[in-house]
Design an enzyme around this catalytic site. Sequence first.
Site, PDB file in Angstrom:
ATOM      1  N   HIS A  77     -32.569 -23.649  42.912  1.00  0.00           N
ATOM      2  CA  HIS A  77     -31.807 -22.618  42.273  1.00  0.00           C
ATOM      3  C   HIS A  77     -30.534 -22.444  43.243  1.00  0.00           C
ATOM      4  O   HIS A  77     -29.879 -21.685  42.589  1.00  0.00           O
ATOM      5  CB  HIS A  77     -32.745 -21.369  42.013  1.00  0.00           C
ATOM      6  CG  HIS A  77     -32.950 -20.548  43.471  1.00  0.00           C
ATOM      7  ND1 HIS A  77     -34.096 -20.857  44.212  1.00  0.00           N
ATOM      8  CD2 HIS A  77     -32.173 -19.643  44.076  1.00  0.00           C
ATOM      9  CE1 HIS A  77     -34.131 -19.893  45.365  1.00  0.00           C
ATOM     10  NE2 HIS A  77     -32.932 -19.229  45.256  1.00  0.00           N
ATOM     11  N   ASP A 107     -38.831 -26.082  42.565  1.00  0.00           N
ATOM     12  CA  ASP A 107     -37.707 -25.433  43.297  1.00  0.00           C
ATOM     13  C   ASP A 107     -37.217 -25.929  44.596  1.00  0.00           C
ATOM     14  O   ASP A 107     -36.850 -25.569  45.584  1.00  0.00           O
ATOM     15  CB  ASP A 107     -37.876 -23.951  43.431  1.00  0.00           C
ATOM     16  CG  ASP A 107     -36.807 -23.046  43.464  1.00  0.00           C
ATOM     17  OD1 ASP A 107     -35.535 -23.619  43.076  1.00  0.00           O
ATOM     18  OD2 ASP A 107     -36.711 -22.133  44.298  1.00  0.00           O
ATOM     19  N   SER A 185     -32.193 -17.962  50.937  1.00  0.00           N
ATOM     20  CA  SER A 185     -33.050 -18.961  49.990  1.00  0.00           C
ATOM     21  C   SER A 185     -32.560 -20.384  50.573  1.00  0.00           C
ATOM     22  O   SER A 185     -31.353 -20.593  50.656  1.00  0.00           O
ATOM     23  CB  SER A 185     -32.630 -18.801  48.664  1.00  0.00           C
ATOM     24  OG  SER A 185     -33.306 -17.559  47.941  1.00  0.00           O
TER      25      SER A 185
END
Length: 353
Positions: A77, A107, A185
Amino acid sequence: MTHLVLGFAVVSAMGSAAAMTEDEKNNIELYERLAPGVVNITSTVLEHDFFFNVVPRQGAGSGSVIDSRGYILTNHHVIEDASKLEVTLADGKKYTARLIGSDPDTDIAVVKIDATRENLVVIPMGSSANLKVGQKAVAIGNPFGLGQTLTTGVISSIGRTLRSTTGRLVEDIIQTDASINPGNSGGPLIDSSGKMIGINTAIFSPTGANVGIGFAIPIDTAKRVVDELINKGYYAYPWMGISLMTLSADMAEALKLSVDSGVMVVEVVPRGPADRAGIRGGTSRAQIGNNIVVVGGDIIVKMNGKKVSDADTVIRDIRKFRPGDRIQFDVVRWDGSRKNITLILGEQPKSSR
């Protein structure tokens, strides 16, 4: 006067160093050794405004150098839909990066920069197989390209599930109370020995602020897919070519079946692995209560000798295999006869990824 002040300062500094706990020393050592291997990733996505003008939008995340050739591990992402990727190293040097491979279902993504080995610090991968709730967890991020951040905590839970951007459930997720701030992230979750045990991916928050519930993709999941991402650009998932439905006891009773549990084969893809193996799909529809179900197909009762009771378990277990592996299914035909069928798993079609 000056001498006394300086003397006091020296004593205070020495006292402060002596007062550091072993845990604090470990935090400092981990940061100084590994933070240079955590990079900032800036992605540029082209969007259209109300008047259909192309408008660039930038996002930021983190990543970990995993190979001295310039491969960087991050979240899918973080780089999703990006038309341009830029990586900033700890020393401030910026590089244009290219996407090597990505797997939305887990992911996970790999990007690459052309940097010399001398400029890269590799973060070693550990294992997430034997993690314990309560053990130390350190999250390092590089959210804005201005310097790395370190937050500490513990592993709060293991074996959690998280839904990926494709809607699939990612299993064995690590939950931690180490703060995963915006832009972190894709950065590493590290144990006290300095090994990467996860990839920080999300926080749970009703307000958008960190409330001490963060999640990380286990590093064993990343190790399973990363080589294929580098070599093929995608991860090849196994494929049966069937759709399934859990057979409940009430449903079995209403249909007057010879078994009271299992997994019904609803549909078989023509010329797919299940079709070639001889598995039969549904042939008609029946109303059970307020529901219309497809009936007439095989009922899977065992997979590799193990009893199966629901469709989700079969799907999860199949994903642990590789294309080309052989699976043994014990099925009950609609007429009550039983068969043992060998299915050779295929590769999930690109249109289904």
